[in-house]
Design an enzyme around this catalytic site. Structure first.
Site, short mmCIF file in Angstrom:
data_model
loop_
_atom_site.label_atom_id
_atom_site.label_comp_id
_atom_site.label_asym_id
_atom_site.label_seq_id
_atom_site.Cartn_x
_atom_site.Cartn_y
_atom_site.Cartn_z
N ALA A 146 -5.93 3.31 1.24
CA ALA A 146 -4.70 3.75 1.93
C ALA A 146 -3.51 3.43 1.05
O ALA A 146 -3.52 2.43 0.33
CB ALA A 146 -4.57 3.01 3.25
N ASP A 147 -2.49 4.28 1.08
CA ASP A 147 -1.29 3.96 0.32
C ASP A 147 -0.62 2.71 0.91
O ASP A 147 -0.95 2.28 2.02
CB ASP A 147 -0.32 5.16 0.28
CG ASP A 147 0.68 5.03 -0.88
OD1 ASP A 147 0.73 3.97 -1.53
OD2 ASP A 147 1.43 6.00 -1.14
N TYR A 148 0.33 2.20 0.18
CA TYR A 148 1.00 0.93 0.47
C TYR A 148 1.39 0.79 1.95
O TYR A 148 2.30 1.47 2.43
CB TYR A 148 2.26 0.86 -0.39
CG TYR A 148 2.73 -0.54 -0.69
CD1 TYR A 148 2.38 -1.16 -1.88
CD2 TYR A 148 3.52 -1.22 0.21
CE1 TYR A 148 2.81 -2.43 -2.17
CE2 TYR A 148 3.96 -2.50 -0.07
CZ TYR A 148 3.60 -3.11 -1.27
OH TYR A 148 4.03 -4.37 -1.55
N ALA A 149 0.69 -0.07 2.66
CA ALA A 149 0.96 -0.35 4.07
C ALA A 149 0.92 0.90 4.96
O ALA A 149 1.52 0.93 6.04
CB ALA A 149 2.30 -1.08 4.24
N ALA A 150 0.20 1.92 4.51
CA ALA A 150 0.16 3.18 5.28
C ALA A 150 -0.53 3.00 6.63
O ALA A 150 -0.27 3.75 7.57
CB ALA A 150 -0.52 4.28 4.47
#
Ligand code: BGC
Length: 738
Positions: free
Chosen positions: A262-266
């Site tokens: 997952a992208d940053y804190a997505a």
């Protein structure tokens, strides 16, 4: 390790141990050097999380990385190594041009070499996975991240995607100096509504499959080990919790078998989207959708144990994710060699080595696009002309673009340093002329304390007067203007994509001296430069050119190098046209700029339909003529092949490189087709007077399009073939597909 050994290892792991493998922590937790973006809203990681995390983001430096790796392997019950990931985008310490500029080289193989070199610098510094390439198709220049893409065309993007993956990974990611690649951001992150960062994406399945998915597919087919989810919603569902997108499309349809991160804190974003009502729901939705790694939040590590214990999620899903992560570590060879190539001594030798600097210069030169050159103002040969170099970019070292956090701007060659090596010193004068930004624009890029060194503005009137005095004295003015590098990149959408006001003011004042003005334009995106296009005598787009930018610019100004770049993204006439792109569907009431027609046409009353400069456009110091078009047959059989070709002649006075482009139009089909689609390109180098035939084989698979779910096919009928210098090329040949 063999697969059976990995299975035994997995069987022996406790639930908590497994869940920690799904966690990615920033290096800050280990006192590492941290180099990431994003808001960290969540920092309550337990000691076990820190001790046993499966992967770490943002650490670089062999010494640092080894220390952290030792720490993790000691506390992880099975001594499983962590995998170290970082954004190595357009370089590590040696910085290459931004990806949008690399796209303009129309030379994927060159980007492959840049990826290889960046990967090598990163590998010796302890990085094992890069969050690249970013292959999101882009059509809206307001979006700040267009700089990270290779542009608006699915075919061109696909060629770059595969070349970059191969460059990073080599024959296999475990091989010496290779990194595992992570293609991003799945899917369609490049199409946010109105170009505003992190905004919703809504598009039809057809649009998604025809334009947006091909480059991810090319990266996957080239073996990209990882895929990163996007921040955006796609048709109402956040990508990181979108089971249809991730399981049906990515895994089943596109055949991706690697690690999905997952992208940053997505995962946390899904709560803000109003999609997951709490952290537990976010964990459940993401794991069900097939996200293996949770980047920097406590959602997986805090929520999954309870979800499994309460029977709300099957442990099998966790096992599958862990196995993919173990397999990645195994392919990287980390069980045998957890440091991979990290080596303090090699860091000294490899980073910023001569070979990489030479490559950075080649890549910069080949990415420059000559937009205008009235009366052949450029090149300015060293023949006694007095040149005034004016503008905030003359002596600016921040020319790397927003995604090069490891590049030290002090390593960059500025224009001034570059020209000093090329021209007689006594002919050159320099002045800054204006600040880069006015104060309110500067305040905007410093939002929430995002790091940017405040500019020493000086006395604006004095700067201008000094510049005007030099311009008066000179035979020709070279004006180095552009966006500030922090006006592009993530979180840098702009609604008004013109040049900063103080610089436009400088341009207007300099014009009043009636000297010839060549503009060197720095930007991370296509800009609205109507006024420059009208008033400047020459414009050379140099993007954010990287470490050797100044050398490459100087040699191009002097004619040692002849520019050959072609736009990988259209320059809009004005923002009102955006998104503007060449491969638009045919309308029922077509209109061609300049044509006399009635009112009821697909057009604007106040501006042209076409962009200021179209996709594929770029001039040269020389002139290429296209002669003797031919096609070998007017009938193409399904299994067969025909050839279309042309002779290109260099009728100018300089040696030069031309990118010959092949476009095809499907004239009638059951689905309305684009007016033109890029299907091939070839770069050729010709001396003055020299000519060369360039031909393209045309086969049926090139004519297929997405018809409906799972069906990609061609349709018999009439096609037009265009071969030319840019996407506006008009001479058409024709054939019928049987
Ligand atoms: C970006 C990604 C990047 C990640 C890690 C995010 O903010 O969207 O492209 O890979 O941060 O740095």
């Amino acid at each position: 390790m063999r697969q059976e050994e990995l299975e035994l290892l997995l069987d022996d792991m406790s639930l908590h141990e497994k869940i920690y493998q799904l966690l990615q922590l920033p290096g800050t937790y280990y006192d590492g050097t941290v180099t990431t973006t994003g808001d960290n809203r969540d920092d309550s990681f337990s000691r076990d999380c820190v001790g046993q995390a499966g992967s770490v983001i943002g650490v670089c430096g062999a010494k640092e990385m080894k220390k952290i790796q030792d720490q993790i392997m000691e506390s992880q019950p099975h001594h499983i190594p962590a995998v170290f990931m970082l954004d190595v985008v357009n370089g590590f310490r040696t910085i290459f041009p931004i990806p949008l500029a690399q796209g303009a080289s129309f030379e994927p193989e060159l980007s492959g070499r840049c990826a290889r070199a960046a990967g090598k610098e990163a590998a010796v510094s302890g990085v094992q996975v890069t969050f690249a390439p970013m292959v999101d198709l882009v059509r809206d220049a307001r979006w700040g991240r267009v700089m990270e893409s290779t542009g608006e065309d699915p075919y061109l993007n696909s060629r770059f995607a595969e070349a970059m993956v191969t460059g990073f990974q080599g024959d296999d990611p475990g091989s010496p100096y290779s990194l595992a690649a992570c293609v991003k951001h799945f899917a369609a992150y490049g199409a946010p509504t109105a170009g505003r960062e992190y905004h919703a994406v809504d598009m039809s399945d057809r649009e998604l499959h025809e334009y947006y998915l091909p480059a991810y597919q090319a990266a996957i087919d080239a073996g990209s080990e990882l895929v990163m989810t996007a921040f955006n919603t796609l048709n109402g569902i956040p990508a990181s919790g979108n089971t249809h997108l991730l399981r049906e499309i990515l895994r089943k349809e596109m055949g991706f078998e690697g690690v999905l991160i997952a992208d940053y804190a997505a995962l946390e974003d899904m709560i803000y989207h109003g999609f997951a009502e709490n952290r537990e729901a976010a964990a459940r939705l993401a794991l069900t959708a097939g996200v293996d790694i949770d980047m920097v939040t406590t959602i997986y590590s805090n929520e999954l144990p309870r979800l499994v214990q309460e029977g709300k999620i099957e442990e099998k899903l966790i096992d599958e994710a862990v196995m993919r992560i173990l397999q990645l570590k195994n392919r990287l060879g980390l069980f045998e060699n957890p440091y991979k190539e990290a080596d303090e001594r090699e860091e000294q030798e490899v980073i910023l080595c001569e070979e990489h600097r030479i490559l950075a210069k080649e890549a910069a030169e080949k990415s420059f696009v000559l937009l205008k050159n009235e009366e052949n103002l450029l090149p300015i040969a060293d023949t006694g002309k007095k040149i005034a170099l004016i503008g905030p970019y003359v002596n600016e070292k921040n020319i790397y673009g927003a995604w090069s956090f490891l590049g030290d701007s002090q390593d960059a060659v500025t224009i001034q340093e570059g020209v000093e090596k090329v021209y007689q010193q006594n002919l050159l004068t320099y002045a800054k002329g204006s600040p880069m930004l006015d104060e309110s624009e500067e305040a905007k890029i410093m939002v929430e304390g995002f790091y940017h060194e405040k500019e020493n503005r000086g006395n604006e009137q004095k700067l201008l007067e000094e510049a005007l005095a030099l311009a008066e004295e000179a035979d020709v003015v070279v004006l180095a203007l552009g966006e500030h590098f922090q006006q592009t990149g993530e979180g840098a959408s702009r609604a008004d994509i013109t040049l900063p006001q103080p610089q436009m003011n400088l341009f207007r004042e300099i014009k009043k001296t009636n000297k010839k003005v060549a503009v060197i334009l720095f930007s991370g995106r296509p800009l609205d430069i109507r006024e420059l296009a009208e008033e400047a005598d020459a414009i050379l787009e140099v993007w954010m050119p990287g470490t050797e930018g100044g050398t490459a610019i100087a040699e191009t100004l002097a004619g040692i190098h002849n520019p050959s770049g072609k736009l990988s993204m259209s320059f809009p006439w004005c923002v009102g046209q955006v998104p503007v792109f060449y491969n638009q569907p045919s309308t029922g009431k077509p209109y061609h700029d300049g044509e006399k027609s009635g009112r009821f046409r697909s057009r604007y009353l106040d501006i042209p339909n076409g962009p200021l400069y179209p996709f594929g456009y770029g001039k040269s110091y020389t002139v290429f003529e296209y002669l003797d078009y031919y096609i070998t047959s007017e009938i193409l059989r399904k299994e067969g092949s025909i050839t279309a070709g042309v002779t290109i002649k260099n009728t100018g006075e300089h040696e030069g490189t031309e990118t010959v482009q092949l476009y095809i139009q499907d004239c009638f089909a059951s689905v309305v087709r684009p007016v033109k689609e890029l299907k091939g390109f070839q770069k050729i180098k010709l001396k003055p007077g020299e000519e060369q035939e360039v031909s393209f084989a045309i086969t049926e698979p090139m004519l297929r399009f997405w018809k409906s779910e799972g069906i990609k096919d061609s349709e018999a009928g009439e096609f037009k073939v265009y071969i030319g210098t840019d996407s506006n090329c008009e001479t058409a040949l024709g054939f019928y597909l049987e």
